[in-house]
Design an enzyme around this catalytic site. Structure first.
Site, PDB file in Angstrom:
ATOM      1  N   ASP A  73       0.706  -1.221  -0.035  1.00 12.22           N
ATOM      2  CA  ASP A  73       0.126   0.072   0.152  1.00 12.22           C
ATOM      3  C   ASP A  73       0.871   1.104  -0.158  1.00 12.22           C
ATOM      4  OD1 ASP A  73      -2.477   1.191   0.008  1.00 12.22           O
ATOM      5  OD2 ASP A  73      -2.485   1.614   2.172  1.00 12.22           O
ATOM      6  N   CYS A 121     -21.500  -8.567  -8.924  1.00 14.89           N
ATOM      7  CA  CYS A 121     -22.253  -7.736  -8.246  1.00 14.89           C
ATOM      8  C   CYS A 121     -23.758  -7.636  -8.722  1.00 14.89           C
ATOM      9  CB  CYS A 121     -21.948  -6.270  -8.788  1.00 14.89           C
ATOM     10  SG  CYS A 121     -20.355  -5.806  -7.886  1.00 14.89           S
ATOM     11  N   CYS A 137     -15.568  11.535  -0.978  1.00 13.19           N
ATOM     12  CA  CYS A 137     -15.454  10.354  -0.141  1.00 13.19           C
ATOM     13  C   CYS A 137     -15.127  10.660   1.169  1.00 13.19           C
ATOM     14  CB  CYS A 137     -14.653   9.400  -1.055  1.00 13.19           C
ATOM     15  SG  CYS A 137     -14.321   7.993   0.283  1.00 13.19           S
TER      16      CYS A 137
END
Length: 387
Positions: free
Chosen positions: A146, A200, A226
Site C-alpha cells: 500500500d 455484483c 468520499c
C-alpha cells in the site's frame, strides 16, 4: 532442499511445485487468500487511472499523480518482475460497524484502523514469505503493502482474489469486502490464476448507502466527495457541504464496505492484532476532545490513525461533536478556540455554532475575532447561520 528453476517441461513442473509451496507457506503465515498474476494483466487499469487523475478525482493526493507513470505498469516499477503474488488477509469485524453511527456521543473509527497498523503486520509476513520464495526457488522477490505505486486492487482482481465492485473496492466471495492486500513481485515464472468474474449483478447497495454521493457512476469514485478520503487524506478544512454527512465518523467510513451482501460469507478475522483496542473502539467524543499532540500519539501509537496526525483528527472529532448537538461537550470544545492549529480552531467554531444554534454570544465572537489571524477561521466566525 531449494528448487532450481529450469526451462522447458521440467521448468513448468518445478514452477507448479514452487507455487504449491508458496501457497502452503502463505497459509501458515496467516494469509487467507493467495493467487498469482502476470505484470501485464492490468494494462487497462493504467488508462482508467489516467482518466481518474485527469478529472481531478484524486483530490489533493498528489502522490498518486507524482508516481502515475510507475503505477500504471508493474514492469515500470521493477523491469525484472515476471510474476506477481497477490495475498489477502481478512480483517472482518465481529459486528456490523454501521451500528455505531446511531451512538452520536462516540467517534466512529473505520474497522481497518481499530487494531495494530496492517502495514506493519502484512509487511513482516510478506518479507517472511518472500525470503522463503527466494530460498526455495533461487529467485528475487520484492514486497509491497500500500505504500508503493502499485495498483493492488486491479492486480488482486486479475489474480482472482475477487473483483472490483461498483464501489471500486475489492470483493471476495469468501471474505466479502474485508481483505487487506499485499503483493510480492518476483523474477520466478509462476503459473497465473484465472481472474474472478464480476458478481455484483444488479445490486447497488454500496452506491445507494454513500452519504455524500461519492460515486458518479457504478465502478467510479470521486475521492473529493468520499468521507474516507476527506477524514484521512485531506489536509485542509472539510468542505461545509459534507460536515453534516460525516455524522460521528472521526476516521474513515465503512458504509459502502459494510452493506455488501457478500459479507455474509466472511468469517471473523483470524489475526487477533486486527481486533479493536479499547482506545480505538469508537471512543467517547468527550475523551477525544481533550487530546493534545502528546496524548494523541500515545493513544494511537501503532495504529493507522497516528499517521493522520492530531490536528486533522481533532478537526474530524469537532465535526462529530457539532453533529452530536450535546451542550455537555461545550466546556471541552471552547478551549480549542485558541488551539495552535487553524484546522482545530475553525471546527471548534463550527461545532459551537451547531450546538448552540448560532447563539454563541457576541462577547465570545468579538473576543476571538479580534485576535484571529487565519482567514478560514475568521470566516467560520463571521458566517451568520449554522451550516
Amino acid at each position: 532442499m531449494p528448487i532450481s528453476i529450469s526451462d522447458g517441461l521440467d521448468g513448468r513442473r518445478v514452477s507448479v511445485e514452487l507455487k504449491q509451496l508458496i501457497n502452503r507457506r502463505a497459509g501458515e503465515l496467516g494469509f487467507d487468500a493467495v493467487r498469482v498474476t502476470t505484470p501485464d494483466a492490468v494494462a487497462a487499469a493504467g488508462t482508467r487511472l489516467a482518466e481518474f487523475l485527469a478529472e481531478g478525482r484524486h483530490g489533493d493526493m498528489g502522490w498518486m499523480e507524482a508516481h502515475a507513470e510507475r503505477r500504471q505498469s508493474p514492469a515500470r516499477l521493477w523491469p525484472d518482475v515476471r510474476s506477481i503474488i497477490m495475498l489477502g488477509m481478512s480483517y472482518a469485524p465481529e459486528e456490523n460497524p454501521l451500528a455505531a453511527l446511531d451512538r452520536p456521543e462516540r467517534g466512529v473509527i473505520s474497522v481497518y484502523a481499530r487494531g495494530k497498523d496492517y502495514h506493519d503486520i502484512l509487511k513482516g509476513k510478506l518479507k517472511q514469505l518472500a525470503a522463503f520464495l527466494a530460498q526455495q526457488g533461487g529467485v528475487e522477490a520484492k514486497v509491497f503493502v500500500d505504500t508503493a505505486p502499485v495498483m493492488e486492487k486491479p492486480l488482486a482482481a486479475a489474480a482472482g482474489l475477487g473483483w472490483q465492485g461498483k464501489s471500486t473496492m475489492l470483493i471476495s466471495r469468501e471474505h466479502g469486502t474485508w481483505l487487506f492486500l499485499g503483493a510480492i513481485f518476483t523474477t520466478a515464472e509462476l503459473p497465473p490464476d484465472a481472474s474472478e468474474p464480476d458478481h455484483c449483478g444488479s445490486c447497488t447497495r454500496c452506491l445507494d448507502v454513500c452519504p455524500t454521493s461519492a460515486f458518479p457512476a457504478p465502478y467510479q469514485l470521486d475521492a473529493r466527495r468520499c468521507l474516507a478520503y476527506l477524514s484521512i487524506e485531506h489536509k485542509g478544512h472539510i468542505p461545509a457541504e459534507f460536515r453534516r454527512a460525516m455524522g460521528n465518523r472521526v476516521f474513515g467510513c465503512d458504509d459502502c464496505l459494510a452493506v455488501c451482501p457478500w459479507n455474509k460469507f466472511a468469517e471473523r478475522a483470524r489475526e487477533a492484532r486486527f481486533a479493536a483496542r479499547a482506545e480505538t473502539d469508537n471512543p467517547p467524543l468527550a475523551e477525544l476532545l481533550t487530546l493534545d499532540d502528546a496524548a494523541f500519539r500515545v493513544r494511537f501509537a501503532g495504529t493507522p490513525i497516528k499517521r493522520t496526525g492530531r490536528d486533522r483528527f481533532l478537526r474530524n472529532v469537532l465535526i462529530a461533536a457539532g453533529n452530536a448537538g450535546d451542550q455537555g461537550l461545550l466546556p471541552r470544545i471552547e478551549p480549542l478556540l485558541t488551539d495552535a492549529s487553524p484546522l482545530v480552531r475553525a471546527m471548534a467554531v463550527w461545532a459551537i455554532r451547531q450546538i448552540t444554534a448560532d447563539d454563541i454570544g457576541d462577547t465570545l465572537r468579538h473576543r476571538h475575532l479580534a485576535r484571529e489571524g487565519d482567514s478560514d477561521v475568521r470566516a467560520e466566525w463571521q458566517t451568520t447561520a449554522p451550516l
